[in-house]
Design a protein around this motif. Structure first.
Motif: not given
Length: 510
Positions: A415-431, A465-476
């Motif tokens: 999950a942590a690695q997925l976040y890093k990957q998405c963050l990298k994509e976001i930066r590339q898109l912004a530039q 579970e409920t907490v993780e489901r909410e966290e996944i949405h908040v991170v997105l």
């Protein structure tokens, strides 16, 4: 300071309560184009209450080591040629040995082998002879439910259930290290009469109080869950806690912990009985207030800190540790270079290792400690981290998943690695200079991959579970918000949050 061949140095050794000595027998260059210089250092069989005079200098002899598995060997190793600042040049005589050494060590540990040799010599001669005789015996024997060589020094996964189980250990004359799961009342008497056994690892002991005061242990690794009082012997040097550390655990230690190094996880240990603690290692730190640490353990000579990664608060407080000789950190942040004390505030510091720290702080500290390093301080500052790295690792929103009871470590890391990957994509898109349509297409693809990755992770174990489901949405949501921030208010590209959330909701199975 680089030594000269033949130089004899002395240093005060706390364990011996005397000065010990060594001789530099050779120098050589190593690394690319001789970038690193090494010194061959020979430990000598000498101690004194004062520095050696000229007569003593010419009477010195090499230390012959015969403790445990050593067979009348010299302690002769290559080390970094930079002489530690607390070592004193006593004089220069022709090298006491001319043979080259092929051994290497991490530092100038003068006096360590001499101390171990004296401890060995203090053991009853009959017991020492029994050890040496068994050291060459490779016969397989039965010890409890295990088949082991008679000369084994370590027994692992030992599960004593009775006095007979513990008595089986006597079949191993070279046993120095017991790693056990469980407990038997006969363990303490056995440790008391066995001067060879110096290390114990123990879990699931079920005891509220343990008295090891009559043992000969120098190292103890213990699960402290449920433990209220621990009584140590005078030889104990290393204490490592696992399990859940109880608040108010009381330790009875020689001279209030003056000779003891404690290794714990995550946070500052609140322990009674060791205010004079000599060394402290804290691992898996997420946040640590050094002001509290300094107040609780003001006499530390060694402090090693490992982050998860994590943050340090009030770093400047360590200037009050006037006895500090060694300080190291790894993966720790939250401070700037100005907060780190200047060299003159550490009168006894001989080693400073800082790995994975803020880039600005790394540059500042390295500059200020350059002269100290030239004068003998063992300085190593590496892996400076820029803000981008901190965003991906220190503030990674899925960091907290690692350690939750119902989440596997592999899932937390993914999950942590997925976040890093998405963050990298976001930066590339912004530039990027691509069209709005192309950006939207890549965002839909990113959200799809993000959602499907969690679907696959959750499919077998159902850990979301409920907490993780909410966290996944908040991170997105935070990723999309960050893209908008990096694009800026004047950008013609608009992030379609609702459409992307709809993709997320339609695809998710958790």
């Amino acid at each position: 300071m680089v030594p000269t061949v033949g130089d004899i140095y002395c240093v005060y050794v706390e364990n011996l309560q005397q000065y010990a000595a060594c001789q530099v027998t050779g120098l050589k260059e190593t690394g690319s184009k001789g970038s690193r210089q090494l010194a061959a250092v020979l430990q000598l069989d000498w101690t004194g209450d004062q520095r050696p005079d000229e007569t003593e200098l010419h009477q010195m002899k090499p230390l012959i080591c015969s403790f445990y598995f050593w067979k009348n060997r010299l302690d002769h190793t290559f080390v970094n040629a930079n002489v530690p600042s607390n070592y004193i040049l006593a004089g220069n005589i022709p090298p006491l040995v001319t043979e080259q050494t092929n051994s290497y060590s991490g530092g100038w540990l003068i006096g360590d082998s001499l101390y171990r040799q004296r401890q060995w010599d203090a053991i009853d001669e009959t017991r020492r002879i029994r050890f040496k005789k068994a050291a060459a015996d490779f016969e397989e024997i039965s010890v409890g439910h295990q088949m082991m060589r008679r000369n084994s020094s370590v027994i692992r996964n030992f599960k004593p259930r009775s006095e007979e189980d513990v008595a089986e250990l006597a079949k191993l004359p070279c046993l120095t290290n017991i790693q056990m799961d469980g407990y038997s009342e006969s363990l303490i008497p056995f440790l008391t009469k066995e001067p060879i056994i110096n290390e114990l690892h123990i879990t699931n002991h079920g005891q509220k109080s343990l008295d090891l005061s009559k043992s000969h242990l120098t190292k103890l690794v213990i699960d402290v869950s449920g433990l209220e009082r621990l009584t140590l012997n005078t030889k104990m040097k290393s204490l490592n806690f696992t399990g859940n550390l109880p608040v108010g655990l009381c330790i009875d230690a020689h001279e209030d912990g003056k000779w003891l190094t404690l290794n714990v996880a995550a946070s500052l240990p609140h322990i009674n009985g060791v205010p004079r603690l000599d060394g402290l290692h804290i691992r898996e730190i997420t946040e640590l207030d050094l002001a509290h640490l300094v107040k609780r353990y003001p006499e530390l000579t060694e402090l090693r800190l490992w982050g998860k990664p994590g943050s340090l608060i009030h770093l400047e407080s360590i200037q009050h540790l006037k006895a500090l000789q060694e300080f190291s950190t790894y993966d720790l942040f939250g401070f700037i270079g100005e907060q780190f004390p200047n060299p003159e505030q550490f009168p006894k510091l001989s080693k400073l290792w800082l790995t994975s720290l803020p880039a600005e702080a790394a540059k500042s500290i390295k500059t200020r400690y350059k002269k100290a390093a030239a004068a003998g301080l063992e300085l190593e500052i590496s892996k400076p981290r820029k803000p981008e790295w901190l965003a991906e690792n220190l503030t990674n929103p899925f960091r907290d998943w690692d350690g939750r009871d119902h989440i596997k470590s592999a899932h937390a890391k993914k999950a942590a690695q997925l976040y890093k990957q998405c963050l990298k994509e976001i930066r590339q898109l912004a530039q990027s200079q691509i069209s709005n349509e192309a950006i939207q297409k890549q965002l839909f693809s990113m959200v799809e991959n993000y959602t499907q990755t969690f679907n696959k992770m959750d499919a077998k174990t159902g850990f979301i579970e409920t907490v993780e489901r909410e966290e996944i949405h908040v991170v997105l949501a935070s990723l999309l918000d960050q893209l908008e921030q990096e694009l800026g208010n004047e950008s013609t590209i608009k992030v379609s949050h609702e459409a992307l959330y709809e993709v997320f909701d339609q695809l998710r199975d958790f």
